[in-house]
Write a protein that holds these residues in place. Sequence first.
Motif, PDB file in Angstrom:
ATOM      1  N   VAL A  10       0.850  -1.187   0.000  1.00 27.58           N
ATOM      2  CA  VAL A  10       0.000   0.000   0.000  1.00 27.58           C
ATOM      3  C   VAL A  10       0.888   1.240   0.000  1.00 27.58           C
ATOM      4  N   LEU A  11       0.691   2.111  -0.975  1.00 31.37           N
ATOM      5  CA  LEU A  11       1.354   3.411  -1.010  1.00 31.37           C
ATOM      6  C   LEU A  11       0.328   4.488  -0.686  1.00 31.37           C
ATOM      7  N   ILE A  12       0.709   5.417   0.181  1.00 35.33           N
ATOM      8  CA  ILE A  12      -0.179   6.513   0.587  1.00 35.33           C
ATOM      9  C   ILE A  12       0.530   7.817   0.298  1.00 35.33           C
ATOM     10  N   VAL A  13      -0.127   8.693  -0.430  1.00 36.88           N
ATOM     11  CA  VAL A  13       0.446   9.986  -0.797  1.00 36.88           C
ATOM     12  C   VAL A  13      -0.229  11.068   0.035  1.00 36.88           C
ATOM     13  N   GLU A  31      -0.725  -7.163   9.688  1.00 28.31           N
ATOM     14  CA  GLU A  31       0.709  -7.126   9.988  1.00 28.31           C
ATOM     15  C   GLU A  31       1.531  -7.505   8.763  1.00 28.31           C
ATOM     16  N   ALA A  32       0.892  -8.140   7.778  1.00 28.38           N
ATOM     17  CA  ALA A  32       1.626  -8.623   6.608  1.00 28.38           C
ATOM     18  C   ALA A  32       1.814  -7.558   5.544  1.00 28.38           C
ATOM     19  N   ALA A  33       0.988  -6.504   5.567  1.00 28.15           N
ATOM     20  CA  ALA A  33       1.039  -5.499   4.512  1.00 28.15           C
ATOM     21  C   ALA A  33       2.326  -4.685   4.584  1.00 28.15           C
ATOM     22  N   GLU A  34       2.824  -4.293   3.415  1.00 27.06           N
ATOM     23  CA  GLU A  34       3.907  -3.320   3.319  1.00 27.06           C
ATOM     24  C   GLU A  34       3.262  -1.956   3.093  1.00 27.06           C
ATOM     25  N   ILE A  35       3.543  -1.016   3.980  1.00 26.92           N
ATOM     26  CA  ILE A  35       2.889   0.284   3.932  1.00 26.92           C
ATOM     27  C   ILE A  35       3.955   1.367   3.857  1.00 26.92           C
ATOM     28  N   ILE A  36       3.879   2.194   2.816  1.00 24.86           N
ATOM     29  CA  ILE A  36       4.813   3.310   2.637  1.00 24.86           C
ATOM     30  C   ILE A  36       4.005   4.598   2.471  1.00 24.86           C
ATOM     31  N   LEU A  37       4.338   5.588   3.260  1.00 19.44           N
ATOM     32  CA  LEU A  37       3.639   6.869   3.230  1.00 19.44           C
ATOM     33  C   LEU A  37       4.611   7.937   2.729  1.00 19.44           C
ATOM     34  N   PHE A  77       4.371   1.245  14.430  1.00 20.36           N
ATOM     35  CA  PHE A  77       3.471   0.621  13.460  1.00 20.36           C
ATOM     36  C   PHE A  77       4.189  -0.120  12.329  1.00 20.36           C
ATOM     37  N   ASN A  78       5.522  -0.039  12.275  1.00 23.52           N
ATOM     38  CA  ASN A  78       6.259  -0.612  11.158  1.00 23.52           C
ATOM     39  C   ASN A  78       5.754  -0.062   9.827  1.00 23.52           C
ATOM     40  N   ILE A  79       5.560   1.237   9.794  1.00 19.81           N
ATOM     41  CA  ILE A  79       5.166   1.955   8.580  1.00 19.81           C
ATOM     42  C   ILE A  79       6.344   2.828   8.154  1.00 19.81           C
ATOM     43  N   GLU A  80       6.726   2.716   6.882  1.00 23.73           N
ATOM     44  CA  GLU A  80       7.828   3.523   6.375  1.00 23.73           C
ATOM     45  C   GLU A  80       7.288   4.867   5.898  1.00 23.73           C
ATOM     46  N   VAL A  81       7.829   5.949   6.473  1.00 19.83           N
ATOM     47  CA  VAL A  81       7.426   7.302   6.104  1.00 19.83           C
ATOM     48  C   VAL A  81       8.591   7.966   5.377  1.00 19.83           C
ATOM     49  N   ARG A  82       8.311   8.433   4.187  1.00 18.30           N
ATOM     50  CA  ARG A  82       9.330   9.135   3.405  1.00 18.30           C
ATOM     51  C   ARG A  82       8.922  10.594   3.257  1.00 18.30           C
ATOM     52  N   ILE A  83       9.500  11.430   4.109  1.00 21.12           N
ATOM     53  CA  ILE A  83       9.216  12.863   4.020  1.00 21.12           C
ATOM     54  C   ILE A  83      10.098  13.496   2.958  1.00 21.12           C
ATOM     55  N   GLN A  84       9.750  14.726   2.594  1.00 21.79           N
ATOM     56  CA  GLN A  84      10.460  15.453   1.533  1.00 21.79           C
ATOM     57  C   GLN A  84      10.596  14.577   0.283  1.00 21.79           C
ATOM     58  N   SER A  85       9.526  13.846   0.034  1.00 21.52           N
ATOM     59  CA  SER A  85       9.456  12.959  -1.133  1.00 21.52           C
ATOM     60  C   SER A  85       8.169  13.284  -1.883  1.00 21.52           C
ATOM     61  N   GLU A  86       8.333  13.851  -3.074  1.00 25.20           N
ATOM     62  CA  GLU A  86       7.176  14.277  -3.858  1.00 25.20           C
ATOM     63  C   GLU A  86       6.810  13.222  -4.891  1.00 25.20           C
ATOM     64  N   VAL A  87       5.578  12.762  -4.833  1.00 32.70           N
ATOM     65  CA  VAL A  87       5.079  11.844  -5.857  1.00 32.70           C
ATOM     66  C   VAL A  87       4.679  12.688  -7.060  1.00 32.70           C
ATOM     67  N   LEU A  88       5.356  12.446  -8.174  1.00 26.59           N
ATOM     68  CA  LEU A  88       5.209  13.298  -9.353  1.00 26.59           C
ATOM     69  C   LEU A  88       4.076  12.859 -10.270  1.00 26.59           C
ATOM     70  N   SER A  89       3.877  11.551 -10.381  1.00 23.44           N
ATOM     71  CA  SER A  89       2.866  11.053 -11.320  1.00 23.44           C
ATOM     72  C   SER A  89       2.480   9.634 -10.958  1.00 23.44           C
ATOM     73  N   VAL A  90       1.391   9.185 -11.543  1.00 26.73           N
ATOM     74  CA  VAL A  90       0.892   7.831 -11.322  1.00 26.73           C
ATOM     75  C   VAL A  90       0.736   7.149 -12.672  1.00 26.73           C
ATOM     76  N   ASP A  91       1.325   5.978 -12.791  1.00 27.32           N
ATOM     77  CA  ASP A  91       1.104   5.124 -13.965  1.00 27.32           C
ATOM     78  C   ASP A  91       0.110   4.051 -13.533  1.00 27.32           C
ATOM     79  N   ALA A  92      -1.157   4.324 -13.782  1.00 25.67           N
ATOM     80  CA  ALA A  92      -2.200   3.426 -13.287  1.00 25.67           C
ATOM     81  C   ALA A  92      -2.210   2.090 -14.020  1.00 25.67           C
ATOM     82  N   THR A  93      -1.720   2.058 -15.249  1.00 28.89           N
ATOM     83  CA  THR A  93      -1.693   0.808 -16.006  1.00 28.89           C
ATOM     84  C   THR A  93      -0.653  -0.151 -15.438  1.00 28.89           C
TER      85      THR A  93
END
Length: 561
Positions: A10-13, A31-37, A77-93
């Motif tokens: 799971v990626l959260i922007v 507990e099994a999910a990989e979560i990156i914010l 929570f074992n959640i990876e938070v990446r600050i100062q990280s800008e999501v530029l675009s989404v390739d939905a395909t």
Amino acid sequence: MAPGGVKTKVLIVGGVAGGASCAARARRISEAAEIILFDKGGFVSFANCGLPYRVSDVIADDKSLILASPELFKNRFNIEVRIQSEVLSVDATRKFVRVRNLVTGNEYDESYDALVLAPGAAPLRPPIPGLDSPGVFALRTIPDSQYIRSWIAEHNVKTAIVVGGGFIGLEMTENFVHMGIKVVLIEGLKQVMAPLDAEMLPRVHERIQERGVELCLGDIVSRIEQQPDEGLVVETKGGKRFDAQIVILGIGVRPVTELAKSAGIELGARGGIRIDDRCRTSDPNIWAVGDACETKDIITGEFAVLPLAGPANRQGRIAADNIMGRSSSFRGVQATAICGLFDMTVACTGANEKTLQRLNMRYDKVHLSPGHHVGYLPGAKPMDLKVLYDPHDGKLLGAQCVGEEGVDKRIDIISTAIQKGGTVFDLEEAELCYAPQFGAAKDPCNMAGMIAANSIRGDAPLAHWNLDSYMNSFLLDVREPAEFERGHVEGAINISLTRLREAMESEIPAGQPILVYCAVGQRGYYATRALRLSGFNARNFSGGFRAYTNYKKAGLLAPAQ
């Protein structure tokens, strides 16, 4: 569900209200999910509602605003938070996002099974000349508050202009005054706090001016000029010019939807990301929550963009539930909100009268001005309460309240009743706590329900100062003569309640509609009952002379009054 939950990525922007709550909820389910914010700022999970109070040092430290750090997310929570990280675009395909590390400039792709967009909203910046001048600020993040504080200190700011009379504008106005800064508040509407109806605001306007604020309503900024001494001149469309050392923009926000557009996701008519009741977008692998979304208003059925923390947090939880395989739905919004200003509280829930009129929805209303607790106990503070309802079945549609004490309690009660599909008859029968210092045996919510129920039943039908002309009616003021002399409605006949019965035979016309008013509505109710039981066609003006005064100040009186 298997032990440990769903194994998914799971990626959260966006890491404020909606995004942070989604991340934490997802971990609590799996507990099994990989979560990156991801967040392009330097902070996540911070209380942006507290920012105006940080500017003035009412909140003394930035750390007090930070609810959870990246380290806490990782350790707890074992959640990876990446600050100062800008999501530029989404390739939905391909189910990838493109990310730029704003510190190193490095760009990379990150894959996802589920993507949650929680980018929030950005301050509106209309095309006003000079808007980008030094000393002109919007307030949305912790760095914004730091820049504003630094500017105030470096320039020894004593004068400020706040543009916009919504939540941020009013809170910044109050905090500037707290700092000893002289404020001009400019609002394009003829009232502050647009979610409320205009007749609810005259006393708020008066309080703002009493605290030394110059209030400029019904005018908009047309130009901002930078001066040689680094001062600013703000010019309005109405031709006014104001000098200031700092300008705060609080004219609203727009949904941040660039990523949604890059993913080909459907947007709504109001420019927000369209989501269903599972918080899923038009792409089955992408969810969206918070201020960037359009959600359905449960009263009107319209889609709306509602930048409030409560709905954003609930949406975050619901998106996480559905991503992790639980069936959970978002019921919609009813726009429950509150603002504190100069020892007053302004709050609302549900639809206002302006909206109901615009949509041609059936409604009636009650105005009342009770004390926040019983009058015999010293310190009772009056409040102005307005409740809107369907006159056929009594279903509650909305409420607004202004006062110094007890406002939040009453709006929360009515908000909960609306959520459960409640009616004025439910308010009439609501069992609420009572002791003299907290309320009354008949709480203001009970009273509102009783007044509305009496009108529906035909016991004491209501009239309204903005809807009912009294030109062809007998206008009866049942206050005492001394009250009448201090101020009354033009054309009214004064017959006090104490001598009403003796006057019925000779002084009140039997074949004419009788419109009754008193100070706030109670004596008018007694008079209306007595008149109707004696065969007269009488109605009571809701809210009495106090409501009349508010409608008059707001310029809302019905024609021929």
